[in-house]
Scaffold this motif. Sequence first.
Motif, PDB file in Angstrom:
ATOM      1  N   ILE A   1       0.839  -1.202   0.000  1.00  0.00           N
ATOM      2  CA  ILE A   1       0.000   0.000   0.000  1.00  0.00           C
ATOM      3  C   ILE A   1       0.879   1.259   0.000  1.00  0.00           C
ATOM      4  O   ILE A   1       1.871   1.331   0.722  1.00  0.00           O
ATOM      5  N   VAL A   2       0.539   2.214  -0.870  1.00  0.00           N
ATOM      6  CA  VAL A   2       1.259   3.496  -0.924  1.00  0.00           C
ATOM      7  C   VAL A   2       0.288   4.580  -1.394  1.00  0.00           C
ATOM      8  O   VAL A   2      -0.814   4.269  -1.845  1.00  0.00           O
ATOM      9  N   CYS A   3       0.721   5.813  -1.307  1.00  0.00           N
ATOM     10  CA  CYS A   3      -0.016   6.894  -1.948  1.00  0.00           C
ATOM     11  C   CYS A   3       1.004   7.945  -2.383  1.00  0.00           C
ATOM     12  O   CYS A   3       2.209   7.711  -2.287  1.00  0.00           O
ATOM     13  N   SER A   4       0.532   9.104  -2.820  1.00  0.00           N
ATOM     14  CA  SER A   4       1.528  10.075  -3.301  1.00  0.00           C
ATOM     15  C   SER A   4       2.325  10.697  -2.163  1.00  0.00           C
ATOM     16  O   SER A   4       3.279  11.411  -2.392  1.00  0.00           O
ATOM     17  N   HIS A   5       1.945  10.414  -0.908  1.00  0.00           N
ATOM     18  CA  HIS A   5       2.708  10.955   0.211  1.00  0.00           C
ATOM     19  C   HIS A   5       3.672   9.952   0.823  1.00  0.00           C
ATOM     20  O   HIS A   5       4.415  10.287   1.740  1.00  0.00           O
ATOM     21  N   CYS A   6       3.612   8.701   0.368  1.00  0.00           N
ATOM     22  CA  CYS A   6       4.456   7.709   1.034  1.00  0.00           C
ATOM     23  C   CYS A   6       4.848   6.581   0.083  1.00  0.00           C
ATOM     24  O   CYS A   6       4.332   6.487  -1.024  1.00  0.00           O
ATOM     25  N   GLY A   7       5.764   5.746   0.558  1.00  0.00           N
ATOM     26  CA  GLY A   7       6.175   4.579  -0.215  1.00  0.00           C
ATOM     27  C   GLY A   7       7.601   4.685  -0.697  1.00  0.00           C
ATOM     28  O   GLY A   7       8.270   5.701  -0.512  1.00  0.00           O
ATOM     29  N   PRO A   8       8.085   3.596  -1.318  1.00  0.00           N
ATOM     30  CA  PRO A   8       9.468   3.585  -1.800  1.00  0.00           C
ATOM     31  C   PRO A   8       9.651   4.552  -2.965  1.00  0.00           C
ATOM     32  O   PRO A   8       8.709   4.799  -3.725  1.00  0.00           O
ATOM     33  N   ARG A   9      10.802   5.133  -3.081  1.00  0.00           N
ATOM     34  CA  ARG A   9      11.116   6.037  -4.187  1.00  0.00           C
ATOM     35  C   ARG A   9      12.516   5.700  -4.716  1.00  0.00           C
ATOM     36  O   ARG A   9      12.656   5.048  -5.720  1.00  0.00           O
ATOM     37  N   PHE A  10      13.542   6.145  -3.968  1.00  0.00           N
ATOM     38  CA  PHE A  10      14.928   5.907  -4.390  1.00  0.00           C
ATOM     39  C   PHE A  10      15.192   4.429  -4.707  1.00  0.00           C
ATOM     40  O   PHE A  10      15.845   4.109  -5.695  1.00  0.00           O
ATOM     41  N   THR A  11      14.656   3.544  -3.886  1.00  0.00           N
ATOM     42  CA  THR A  11      14.970   2.117  -4.044  1.00  0.00           C
ATOM     43  C   THR A  11      14.348   1.488  -5.282  1.00  0.00           C
ATOM     44  O   THR A  11      14.743   0.402  -5.680  1.00  0.00           O
ATOM     45  N   ILE A  12      13.347   2.163  -5.894  1.00  0.00           N
ATOM     46  CA  ILE A  12      12.727   1.574  -7.085  1.00  0.00           C
ATOM     47  C   ILE A  12      13.028   2.359  -8.368  1.00  0.00           C
ATOM     48  O   ILE A  12      12.590   1.981  -9.442  1.00  0.00           O
ATOM     49  N   ILE A  13      13.804   3.439  -8.234  1.00  0.00           N
ATOM     50  CA  ILE A  13      14.059   4.295  -9.406  1.00  0.00           C
ATOM     51  C   ILE A  13      15.171   3.733 -10.295  1.00  0.00           C
ATOM     52  O   ILE A  13      16.258   3.421  -9.826  1.00  0.00           O
ATOM     53  N   MET A  14      14.893   3.646 -11.600  1.00  0.00           N
ATOM     54  CA  MET A  14      15.939   3.275 -12.555  1.00  0.00           C
ATOM     55  C   MET A  14      16.507   4.516 -13.221  1.00  0.00           C
ATOM     56  O   MET A  14      17.674   4.600 -13.522  1.00  0.00           O
ATOM     57  N   ASP A  15      15.616   5.465 -13.488  1.00  0.00           N
ATOM     58  CA  ASP A  15      16.062   6.677 -14.184  1.00  0.00           C
ATOM     59  C   ASP A  15      15.077   7.802 -13.907  1.00  0.00           C
ATOM     60  O   ASP A  15      14.015   7.571 -13.348  1.00  0.00           O
ATOM     61  N   LEU A  16      15.426   8.986 -14.322  1.00  0.00           N
ATOM     62  CA  LEU A  16      14.549  10.141 -14.169  1.00  0.00           C
ATOM     63  C   LEU A  16      14.019  10.562 -15.536  1.00  0.00           C
ATOM     64  O   LEU A  16      14.648  10.273 -16.533  1.00  0.00           O
ATOM     65  N   PRO A  17      12.903  11.265 -15.664  1.00  0.00           N
ATOM     66  CA  PRO A  17      12.048  11.689 -14.563  1.00  0.00           C
ATOM     67  C   PRO A  17      11.359  10.528 -13.857  1.00  0.00           C
ATOM     68  O   PRO A  17      11.210   9.446 -14.422  1.00  0.00           O
ATOM     69  N   TYR A  18      10.945  10.788 -12.627  1.00  0.00           N
ATOM     70  CA  TYR A  18      10.351   9.759 -11.794  1.00  0.00           C
ATOM     71  C   TYR A  18       8.931   9.462 -12.251  1.00  0.00           C
ATOM     72  O   TYR A  18       7.999  10.198 -11.948  1.00  0.00           O
ATOM     73  N   ASP A  19       8.796   8.437 -13.073  1.00  0.00           N
ATOM     74  CA  ASP A  19       7.494   7.965 -13.533  1.00  0.00           C
ATOM     75  C   ASP A  19       7.505   6.449 -13.428  1.00  0.00           C
ATOM     76  O   ASP A  19       8.561   5.833 -13.473  1.00  0.00           O
ATOM     77  N   ARG A  20       6.315   5.893 -13.354  1.00  0.00           N
ATOM     78  CA  ARG A  20       6.191   4.449 -13.151  1.00  0.00           C
ATOM     79  C   ARG A  20       7.043   3.630 -14.134  1.00  0.00           C
ATOM     80  O   ARG A  20       7.660   2.648 -13.761  1.00  0.00           O
ATOM     81  N   VAL A  21       7.084   4.057 -15.385  1.00  0.00           N
ATOM     82  CA  VAL A  21       7.818   3.282 -16.393  1.00  0.00           C
ATOM     83  C   VAL A  21       9.318   3.232 -16.129  1.00  0.00           C
ATOM     84  O   VAL A  21      10.019   2.392 -16.670  1.00  0.00           O
ATOM     85  N   ARG A  22       9.805   4.156 -15.340  1.00  0.00           N
ATOM     86  CA  ARG A  22      11.236   4.148 -15.023  1.00  0.00           C
ATOM     87  C   ARG A  22      11.484   3.689 -13.585  1.00  0.00           C
ATOM     88  O   ARG A  22      12.472   4.047 -12.964  1.00  0.00           O
ATOM     89  N   THR A  23      10.530   2.919 -13.041  1.00  0.00           N
ATOM     90  CA  THR A  23      10.724   2.297 -11.728  1.00  0.00           C
ATOM     91  C   THR A  23      10.458   0.802 -11.878  1.00  0.00           C
ATOM     92  O   THR A  23       9.952   0.354 -12.915  1.00  0.00           O
ATOM     93  N   SER A  24      10.752   0.029 -10.833  1.00  0.00           N
ATOM     94  CA  SER A  24      10.494  -1.409 -10.929  1.00  0.00           C
ATOM     95  C   SER A  24       8.995  -1.706 -10.871  1.00  0.00           C
ATOM     96  O   SER A  24       8.586  -2.849 -11.033  1.00  0.00           O
ATOM     97  N   MET A  25       8.133  -0.692 -10.709  1.00  0.00           N
ATOM     98  CA  MET A  25       6.684  -0.910 -10.788  1.00  0.00           C
ATOM     99  C   MET A  25       6.234  -1.106 -12.230  1.00  0.00           C
ATOM    100  O   MET A  25       5.080  -1.445 -12.474  1.00  0.00           O
TER     101      MET A  25
END
Length: 774
Positions: A130-154
């Motif tokens: 469970i997450v929302c725009s105020h919480c949850g993993p960020r740095f640990t799932i980022i592959m590249d910027l800009p920070y969008d779902r397609v550039r994360t392990s989500m």
Amino acid sequence: MRRAIIKCSGVVQGIGFRPFVYRIAVKRGLSGYVKNLGDAGVEIVVEGPEEDLKLFLKDLVDEKPPLAEYEKLEVVWEEPRGLKEFKIEESDKSLKAGGFSNPPPDIATCNECLRELFTPGHRRYLYPFIVCSHCGPRFTIIMDLPYDRVRTSMVDFPMCEECASEYYDPLNRRHHAEPVCCWKCGPKMMLYTIDGEEVKVDDPLKEAAKLIEEGFIVGVKGIGGVHVAALARDDEVVAELRRRKRRPQRPLAVMSRGLEQVKSYAVVSKVEEELLTSFRRPIVLLRKKEPFELSELIAPGLDTVGVMLAYSGIHHVLLSYLGEPAVIMTSGNEPGEPMAIDNEAAFKQLRGIVDYLLLHNRRIINRCDDSVVKVVDGMPNPIRRSRGYVMEPFKLSFNSKRVVVAVGAEENVTGAVLKEDHCYPTQYIGDVDRLETYDYLSSSLETYMRLLGVKEVDAVACDLHPHFLTRRLAKELSERFNAELVEVQHHHAHAASLMAEHGLSLENELVCITADGVGYGLDGEPWGGEVLVSSFNGFRRLGRLAKLPMPGGDLCARYPARMLMAALSPTLGVEEARRVVLTMYLEGFKHGAVEVDLVARQLERASHPYTTSTGRVLDAAAAMLGVCLERTYEGEPAIKLEAAASRGDPSSLKLPVELKRGDDGCLWLDTSLILTEALHAYRSGARREDVAAAVQEAIAKGFALMALEIAEAEGLKGVGFSGGVAYNHYITKRVREIVEGRGLRFYRHVKAPSGDGGISLGQAAIAAAKLASK
Ligand SMILES: [Zn+2]
Ligand SMILES: [Zn+2]
Ligand SMILES: [Zn+2]
């Protein structure tokens, strides 16, 4: 009607910023759009009556989301183009905000998500991701910027219809929350035996909790890596875990659901409470409550215990199934190796340590250990600045207009990438004394360079020590980028990190006490108790501790009784020092009397290095008082000495604090005399705790007086304290009191680690200063 084009940089992506902009624009009936830019900045275009646009700009600042931080907010006014509505647009990778934009850190589960998590019937009831725009993993799932779902392990988890409708609804709390997911579409937990056989159950978290309760040791994959979880109240379980991890003494961290549970076994001050409950959720070293409800084996011989609160749905749900005030939650790795992050590797790495593995199928892109903070003299001093903190930068007072990469020293390493006037220390890497951590440091720096858009490097900074592995990496990088290699003396780096943290300028000089275990000195000797007059451009060593013999070199660090004998010898003479250890401290010598005689011969021949290390003096005192005779983890004797001293009265005996002037012009504190007098007091019946406290008092006073004398002679008004010894509550407090008592300003670490985790920041700042002055 006007049109305003606003470019923001800072922490503005991945924290619910665009939905916030949408809301305040719609509220005022403005049209336009907001979008993420390629360097993690944000562009906002709004059209409407000028009056309303100005109010919008005010809202943008006054009502910004709690985690948002503006580095830059630029507004350009134009004629309107007749936009009809307000929209959140697709990210534009090619556009840049300019300035500095930082990928957000990992954020602990927020209260609203927690409420949903434990509301039966809610569609995310007990859903661990469970997450929302105020919480949850960020740095640990980022592959590249800009920070969008397609550039994360989500990217591996396409949203279901319901999640998508939340994601695209600008008024929803999950609007553009990139890791949004649910039972239907998101990652799942799986439980395995360590042999790789899946334990097929409806609720793997519940089953794992049951196994932990039965005394099994279970690996738990979380946000930044795999932890090892076990019962914290059962001596047998803790002993077994220690045996398997080959960690006889090193303290283990525990995790609790909430503050109330923590308060049942530890004392929590206001500052500590704020740290524990902050969105960063570091491990905080808290004073144990007596009697201690958890197993003493968790932190043997210490008066503190490392505690963190649950910070992801996985932990919250797991702990909710356990009727325990706390469970052990220590990083899952072989000693000295980086924490396991992928499922395959976890089976291999944790064989022999855990019985079961509770895993999930979301990839961890960037490994990130838990951060550790100790409140020292009322202020937080980070020991490890990692999850929840990275990639937040430090802003320097000067702009080098260049790029610097720094590689740290050897222990508790972080690397750093410095761009113009922003320095970004990496997550905690560990001791870089082997290939695994070397590779981790190297790949982490590559990731940072990629995320920061760095393609050229102008300088690479490293420690002066000729044999550090980090130096090899620095050489490689400097060759690859054709960049200058800048060697930085260890304690100069400590001082510079303190100066950088406080935003001191290129012209500033600071008297800085740098007290730690060891750092390679300009003369090739192991330093560690220095008083420097430091600037970013250089330093002078004007004060130090006595140069004590170190027979057998590093053996003195491993076996404190050997150091004790060496430290006593300048005052007592070798023969008397030999007699003392033979009668009182023989058990501190692995090979008994034979070894004592050998050490005596080494001392007589003077065929050994000399050290000014503060750590070694504290080690010797720890051996003297029988607090610690073998070091099994970094800083162990000194930490145990501090624990003993906390129960003592420093004024019950007075140890001599003698400052002398050496041939080199340096002031020095006679630590051999302090230890010899402490020994006399102890042998004449003084309490161990009181002697421990008196030794700390003498060291603190000696450092403070040296620093004050030097400050006066140099006409400087500030005294800083850096190095691992600055984690010692009493020594820091006393140095501050004495320095402030004379009306000088005291500088300490509150953001960068005072230990070697802060070295990369200092190295980078020094190299940047060198480039800036060219
Ligand atoms: Zn939330
Ligand atoms: Zn879904
Ligand atoms: Zn150091």
